[in-house]
Design an enzyme around this catalytic site. Structure first.
Site, PDB file in Angstrom:
ATOM      1  N   ASN A 216      39.662  37.389  37.265  1.00  0.00           N
ATOM      2  CA  ASN A 216      38.268  37.318  37.704  1.00  0.00           C
ATOM      3  C   ASN A 216      38.174  36.310  38.852  1.00  0.00           C
ATOM      4  O   ASN A 216      38.363  35.111  38.638  1.00  0.00           O
ATOM      5  CB  ASN A 216      37.398  36.891  36.509  1.00  0.00           C
TER       6      ASN A 216
ATOM      7  N   CYS B 116      29.329  35.250  39.943  1.00  0.00           N
ATOM      8  CA  CYS B 116      30.060  36.497  40.203  1.00  0.00           C
ATOM      9  C   CYS B 116      29.199  37.562  40.871  1.00  0.00           C
ATOM     10  O   CYS B 116      29.714  38.565  41.360  1.00  0.00           O
ATOM     11  CB  CYS B 116      30.645  37.041  38.907  1.00  0.00           C
TER      12      CYS B 116
ATOM     13  N   HIS C 234      32.383  44.329  39.379  1.00  0.00           N
ATOM     14  CA  HIS C 234      32.941  42.982  39.340  1.00  0.00           C
ATOM     15  C   HIS C 234      34.114  42.992  38.360  1.00  0.00           C
ATOM     16  O   HIS C 234      34.019  43.565  37.272  1.00  0.00           O
ATOM     17  CB  HIS C 234      31.857  41.997  38.897  1.00  0.00           C
TER      18      HIS C 234
END
Ligand code: COA
Length: 346
Positions: free
Chosen positions: A300, A129, A270
């Site tokens: 996500n 990520c 994020h």
């Protein structure tokens, strides 16, 4: 300065350092929407649990025929368009992903061929990520030292291809998408990217990983039967580390930039979990209305998430010329990073 072949890194003697700015941006999310209600029919979960624990309401799922390079190509085309850059001008393509089309060749080469960026050199980056910020920093350094004039950085993921649809603790959390930026020397008088900090801690690798399919446990009938080719996560521990490292990285990047948190107009975190974002907001003393949040619509999307959120916030007019923007990420590895920049491409 001696002339050099396009796309080649300059020799040390040729190097000059310049400021680097985001000159183009774009994103792509697949059309298919998977809602929490849809997930209720797949695993033992509820819309209410997912919203309360994560803030997520829906996520996008790529079609069976769509691979990561397809998502990446569409985001990249949009970024090149906003930058007004022709494919032939691109010197370097970097794709950050944990869901490449193939173990090799790298996804950036596949994107290159689709875009027609024939003179670019292309490679992949795996920092989960945090991949988008890692990629931006590598590209910034390449442009700053003069070896590369135009770099295309893409974060793209087909996370749904590595999810265990029998594991309710993970399958509700992730989605597919892509975000891209074009980096070039900043226009005169523009600060562009001001500071970046990156960090890693490999001692915690086991908390978030895919156990099989690499050289330690190559694919066998036994690894498939044991469901080892899916993402595995110890969510509660990851949560704690994510908040801690994102806050520390944000503070460090701000201090390196000489920028106070009050002067940051937008924070693009994020998009892992709304509760993680709220905890960061509280700890940094920065209200939620200064955070760009779209986790409720995309879940996500790993390396794609910051690029996707940036593109949306610029296109809908939230991020404007002169705004100071802080981006902050955390991911498997563990990896983390933060970047401070002043927005403005003219
Ligand atoms: N639906 C319903 N119940 C669920 C569930 C789901 N989808 N997933 C887990 N549960 C259950 C658990 O089994 C557990 O039940 P138990 O108490 O009977 O054992 C209970 O909910 C609480 O689980 P827990 O893991 O403690 O929940 P949590 O509040 O920590 O939330 C996450 C779980 C995964 C949402 C949260 O830990 C998280 O977001 N972690 C970080 C994940 C992340 O961001 N990863 C990527 C980093 S880049």
């Amino acid at each position: 300065m001696t002339s050099q072949a396009p796309g080649r890194i300059a020799s040390a003697a040729d190097r000059t350092v310049c400021r680097v700015a985001v000159m183009g941006w774009g994103s792509y999310a697949p059309a298919r929407v998977l809602t929490n209600r849809d997930l209720e029919r797949m695993v033992a979960t509820t819309h209410e649990w997912i919203v309360e624990r994560t803030g997520m309401r829906e996520r996008r799922v790529a079609a069976e025929h769509e691979a990561t390079s397809d998502l990446a190509t569409l985001a990249a085309q949009r970024a090149l368009q906003t930058a007004n850059v022709a494919p032939a001008e691109v010197d370097m393509i970097l794709v950050a992903t944990i869901t490449p089309d193939y173990p090799f060749p790298n996804t950036a080469c596949l994107v290159q061929s689709r875009l027609g960026c024939s003179r670019a050199f292309c490679f992949g980056l795996e920092a989960a990520c945090s991949g988008f910020l890692y990629g931006m920093e590598i590209a910034r350094a390449a442009v700053a030292t003069g070896g590369v004039r135009t770099a295309l950085v893409i974060g793209a993921e087909k996370m749904t291809s590595i999810l265990d649809w029998q594991d309710r603790t993970t399958c509700v959390l992730f989605g597919d998408g892509a975000g891209a930026v074009v980096l070039q020397p900043a226009p005169a008088g523009r600060r562009g990217i001001i500071s970046t900090v990156l960090g890693s801690d490999g001692s915690l690798a086991d908390l978030l990983m895919m156990p099989a399919g690499g050289s330690r446990h190559p694919a066998t009938a036994a690894t498939v039967a044991a469901r080892q080719h899916f993402l595995k996560m110890r969510g509660r521990e990851v949560f704690r580390h994510a908040v801690q490292h994102m806050c520390e990285a944000a503070r460090e990047a701000l201090s390196k930039a000489g920028v106070k948190i009050q002067d940051v107009r937008w924070i693009i975190p994020h998009q892992a979990n709304l509760r993680i974002i709220s905890a960061i907001s509280e700890r940094l003393g920065c209200p939620m209305d200064r955070f760009v949040v779209n986790v409720e619509r995309y879940g996500n999307t790993s390396a794609a998430s910051i690029g996707l959120a940036l593109d949306e916030a610029v296109r809908d007019g939230r991020i404007r010329d002169g705004d100071v923007v802080l981006m902050v990420a955390f991911g498997a590895g563990f990896t983390w990073g933060a970047t401070v920049l002043e927005w403005g491409a003219k």
